[in-house]
Scaffold this motif. Sequence first.
Motif, PDB file in Angstrom:
ATOM      1  N   LEU A 127       0.828  -1.211   0.000  1.00  0.00           N
ATOM      2  CA  LEU A 127       0.000   0.000   0.000  1.00  0.00           C
ATOM      3  C   LEU A 127       0.859   1.257   0.000  1.00  0.00           C
ATOM      4  N   GLN A 128       1.943   1.224   0.761  1.00  0.00           N
ATOM      5  CA  GLN A 128       2.843   2.383   0.805  1.00  0.00           C
ATOM      6  C   GLN A 128       3.415   2.671  -0.577  1.00  0.00           C
ATOM      7  N   GLN A 129       3.817   1.629  -1.293  1.00  0.00           N
ATOM      8  CA  GLN A 129       4.364   1.816  -2.639  1.00  0.00           C
ATOM      9  C   GLN A 129       3.293   2.322  -3.600  1.00  0.00           C
ATOM     10  N   ILE A 130       2.061   1.838  -3.442  1.00  0.00           N
ATOM     11  CA  ILE A 130       0.952   2.313  -4.275  1.00  0.00           C
ATOM     12  C   ILE A 130       0.731   3.806  -4.055  1.00  0.00           C
ATOM     13  N   MET A 131       0.820   4.255  -2.803  1.00  0.00           N
ATOM     14  CA  MET A 131       0.641   5.685  -2.516  1.00  0.00           C
ATOM     15  C   MET A 131       1.799   6.515  -3.045  1.00  0.00           C
ATOM     16  N   ILE A 132       2.996   5.960  -3.016  1.00  0.00           N
ATOM     17  CA  ILE A 132       4.151   6.665  -3.592  1.00  0.00           C
ATOM     18  C   ILE A 132       3.983   6.818  -5.092  1.00  0.00           C
ATOM     19  N   GLU A 133       3.535   5.747  -5.760  1.00  0.00           N
ATOM     20  CA  GLU A 133       3.320   5.810  -7.211  1.00  0.00           C
ATOM     21  C   GLU A 133       2.195   6.782  -7.559  1.00  0.00           C
ATOM     22  N   SER A 134       1.225   6.955  -6.652  1.00  0.00           N
ATOM     23  CA  SER A 134       0.153   7.923  -6.884  1.00  0.00           C
ATOM     24  C   SER A 134       0.716   9.336  -6.992  1.00  0.00           C
ATOM     25  N   VAL A 135       1.766   9.619  -6.207  1.00  0.00           N
ATOM     26  CA  VAL A 135       2.407  10.933  -6.251  1.00  0.00           C
ATOM     27  C   VAL A 135       3.391  11.024  -7.419  1.00  0.00           C
TER      28      VAL A 135
END
Length: 557
Positions: free
Chosen positions: A473-481
Amino acid sequence: MGPSMIVALSRAAAFTGAIILLVFGMLYTETHSDVAWLLLLLFCGILMMYAILPRMSDSVPHVNSTIVSIGAICMVGFLLMTVQLVRIQIVQADEISQRSASVADGSVVQDPRNRTRDRDVARGRILTRDEDVVADTVEREGGVFERTYPNPHLSYLAGYHSPALFGNTQLESVYDETLMGREGGNPFNEWLDQVLHRTRHGYDIQLTVDSELQRLGYDLLGDRDGSIVVMDAETGAIYAMVSKPHIDPNRLYAGYGPNMDQQVSEASEYWVQVTESEGSPLLFRPTQGLYAPGSVFKTVTAASVLEHGLADPSTVFRNEGALVVGSHVIEEQNLPDDGRVSFTLSESYGYSLNVVFADLGIRLGRERLSETARQFGFESTIPFDFQVSQSRISSNPEYLDADIGLAETGFGQGQLFATPLQIAMTTQAVVNNGMMSEPFLMHRIRDNEGVVLSETRPSSWQEAVDSSIASELQQIMIESVESGWATDAQISGAVVGGKTGTAEVGDRTPHAWYTGFAGQDEPRFVISVIVEHGGGGGAVALPIAREMLVMAMDRID
């Protein structure tokens, strides 16, 4: 079992039941009114009379049986009177001593002992982590102490202190005994102060809030209604908690000095003003405001999908611009390219694709989606310094039985409501290996000479997801940015992740949301921002969050 045994058992059960009811009524006195308590006493008296009144044979003279009955009634009456006196003089003593009433001329009638007790105590200060003043006590002419709140951007964090009229709220209420110097320090010295009638100095409370970060949030919201929460990604310490609109606690203060009647009159007028205000300034939005979360809830939906093995971040989904659910059509508003129909789960999160998350909500079903939401704290009381409203999954239990309810909940609408603190804690769990920490405002308690008496120790609350899912989930949120609609949240040289949200609220302008995290080498700060009826989350809430995170990284070690 003979009749006599049945009677004996029923008497024992009646007496035991009466005792249990009395104990319950004493321990939980705040849950019922005085009338309910008196009715409970009456009912318990009847049970006790049945339990202790002996059965008299016909051979016993009538006068003797009458004397026994009167004796039983007196005994039960004296017992209930004793219970009532214990309740009044011990259990409810503090509450009763604080009661007040206004008479026809506007003056206040209250236990006069409270006036000298509170008036002559230098109530402790409430300070920020960088020693700015949230609440202070000043000495007026005649040695009378009054409460003041010198900084508007901080004042409402304390709640209000109005001893002659409204009482206390928030920090002023929770830590009242500490601020008055009656607990939290050396018990012997506290007792000695009371016995010798020495001027007492309350203990100071130092918060985790950073004054300049709080001021920045206050200025960034401007005249818009909303909330900002900034917290430590690991410990749960609150570095900023902004709420607008808010009260001016100075105007609600009414103490026991020579100007009491004037203060009561002015505070009463201000109370009418704030309670009739459309903006609800008495509502402390970070912990009590309940809002449709919109797309920031997609973090929970994505967590549930990963947890139950429906997909991984690279799983591809089709999005052709609309999803038919029964008689409803969910149209996609967030496609980055009208000619593209295939997106991974990570891309669907970054581009906030409602069609994909509506479909995922249906696939998850009621039990799995609700279970994950509860793991993140929905429908639970978050442990905090003062009361936090429960975020909820649905107001109608049957709503999630229908596919359209699951679809709308999956992308953050439906009957969902969440506090800004809840949204911040959801993100905090993502960057803290799936563990939610107990948020806290009170950092330490000090005496008036600066000696630290106690400190808050960070503690865990509950596990939302396991560490492997939190990492995804953390990586998904980073990719969102990095490549989604939250690219404006990027901060040079920092690790940044986030999610925008635009929550529909009927025919009105939607709420603008953003939640995310940032840190130099790893996530250190978590934030949630909501601007009520502000419009798009990416255009309105995200810029506020970015400025707050930049300052947090610059100011807080």
